[in-house]
Design an enzyme around this catalytic site. Sequence first.
Site, PDB file in Angstrom:
ATOM      1  N   HIS A  65       0.725  -1.124  -0.008  1.00  0.00           N
ATOM      2  CA  HIS A  65       0.054   0.003   0.191  1.00  0.00           C
ATOM      3  C   HIS A  65       1.023   1.315   0.065  1.00  0.00           C
ATOM      4  CE1 HIS A  65       0.746  -1.034   4.205  1.00  0.00           C
ATOM      5  NE2 HIS A  65       0.233   0.477   4.693  1.00  0.00           N
ATOM      6  N   HIS A 106       1.241   3.826   2.065  1.00  0.00           N
ATOM      7  CA  HIS A 106       1.716   4.754   3.237  1.00  0.00           C
ATOM      8  C   HIS A 106       3.553   4.533   3.152  1.00  0.00           C
ATOM      9  CE1 HIS A 106      -2.018   3.910   5.768  1.00  0.00           C
ATOM     10  NE2 HIS A 106      -2.266   4.764   5.017  1.00  0.00           N
ATOM     11  N   ASP A 166       5.682   4.149   5.067  1.00  0.00           N
ATOM     12  CA  ASP A 166       6.669   3.368   5.959  1.00  0.00           C
ATOM     13  C   ASP A 166       6.475   2.160   5.196  1.00  0.00           C
ATOM     14  OD1 ASP A 166       4.048   3.107   6.610  1.00  0.00           O
ATOM     15  OD2 ASP A 166       4.378   1.978   8.358  1.00  0.00           O
ATOM     16  N   HIS A 167       5.876   1.856   4.182  1.00  0.00           N
ATOM     17  CA  HIS A 167       5.811   0.697   3.206  1.00  0.00           C
ATOM     18  C   HIS A 167       6.345   0.984   1.924  1.00  0.00           C
ATOM     19  CE1 HIS A 167       3.848  -1.970   5.817  1.00  0.00           C
ATOM     20  NE2 HIS A 167       3.335  -0.796   6.550  1.00  0.00           N
ATOM     21  N   HIS A 183      -7.500  -0.915   5.364  1.00  0.00           N
ATOM     22  CA  HIS A 183      -6.440  -0.164   5.947  1.00  0.00           C
ATOM     23  C   HIS A 183      -6.281   0.896   4.962  1.00  0.00           C
ATOM     24  CE1 HIS A 183      -3.040   0.966   8.125  1.00  0.00           C
ATOM     25  NE2 HIS A 183      -2.217   0.753   7.034  1.00  0.00           N
ATOM     26  N   ASP A 229      -0.106  -4.305   6.000  1.00  0.00           N
ATOM     27  CA  ASP A 229      -0.768  -4.035   7.261  1.00  0.00           C
ATOM     28  C   ASP A 229      -2.295  -4.310   7.280  1.00  0.00           C
ATOM     29  OD1 ASP A 229       1.278  -2.571   8.108  1.00  0.00           O
ATOM     30  OD2 ASP A 229       0.296  -0.644   7.758  1.00  0.00           O
ATOM     31  N   HIS A 272       4.843  -5.471  10.231  1.00  0.00           N
ATOM     32  CA  HIS A 272       5.238  -4.825  11.583  1.00  0.00           C
ATOM     33  C   HIS A 272       5.367  -6.161  12.420  1.00  0.00           C
ATOM     34  CE1 HIS A 272       4.414  -0.485  10.512  1.00  0.00           C
ATOM     35  NE2 HIS A 272       3.344  -0.924   9.639  1.00  0.00           N
TER      36      HIS A 272
END
Length: 383
Positions: free
Chosen positions: A170, A172, A174-175, A227, A251, A289
């Site tokens: 996705h 975001h 942090d990905h 998400h 996520d 995570h």
Amino acid sequence: MEEFCVACRSLGLTERIALFLRHREKESSLQSVSSSVFGQCFGDVNDWANAKRYVLNSSELDGLVIEVFRNFTRSQRYSLYARTKLGYLFYKRQMKKARERYPHGHSIPQPVMFNGVKILPIPVLSNNYSYLVIDTHSSAAAAIDPSDPLAVQAAIEQEGVTLEAILCTHKHWDHSGGNMALRRRYGSCRVYGSACDAIPELTNPLSDKETVTVGQLRFKALFTPGHTVGHMVYLLDGKPFEGPACLFSGDLLFLSGCGRIFEGTPETMLASLDTAADLAEDTLLWPGHEYALDCLTFASLLELENPVLEQKLQWANQQRLEKRSTCPSTIGEEKEYNPFLRTHCWELHRALGLQRLRGEDWDSFRARVLKEVRHRKDLYKAN
């Protein structure tokens, strides 16, 4: 108010945020600044063609990030993070601090090998995992959610493999934050992801159930919104390697947990979780995570008499004491203790004090159970 929005849009990001904060201070109420006004003030900040307008030096950035994420509401913080340049700057700050705090990663990874495939978890940021999946016969590799490009590049060089593809679950940061740097270094590398998510450097948009081939590796992309509006997971076919299937869940699903429902409804998220739950029991779960200890502890507060959960919590405690990764688990295991995959279980219904209403559709009831579990998890996290 319209004049205020026009004035905001004429400014650079730093001045724009300062003006917005001052305006809201005058109004003396968080609720006085509506989402529509917020959108009008900041909705164009994701214009990458004009990104230079928003570049800040590191000292400005640190102060600004702290100020913004302290003063804005949760929904406004999410909008800034997911939809504007400020989110990228916040991710860069996160990455810098994590590299300083965890020079060798937040966890000790535990690679898994089958006949012809190697899966290497790469601990990045403060609790994320990227993955390098290698066809050991051809040395072709795919990177999944490469948050920190330097950490992924180091793994690629250490393994002596060729990066052919990035599979992004996705948008975001942090990905997806490492996509640009890795594409710059490995020019022939393709970036795969949902056509519905604004994934950086996307070259090959995917639809539900499309297949991605890297060497002898075959990944099936599964559309799992909730998400984010375009979240996808990737299922590696293990049969050619005489091993189990592997789910890289981003996520959507964690060990004993699931992602927040930022861009969907409980009904949407339930359908996506059911997609994962319907996979073979021995499917290995590789989450985005390291949340196992937190999620298992929360689950243990809901189901006080679940021996499988209790045993897994003890194991995770020991793993984290030794800074060892807790992944992978299996889909079969998750169905035994993950409350987000147990919305059909009367033990969970009883713990939550919920019962199905007369005439209520079964999946509607399960969505209501999921909503309650997610709400309690959010409160637990906040405390």
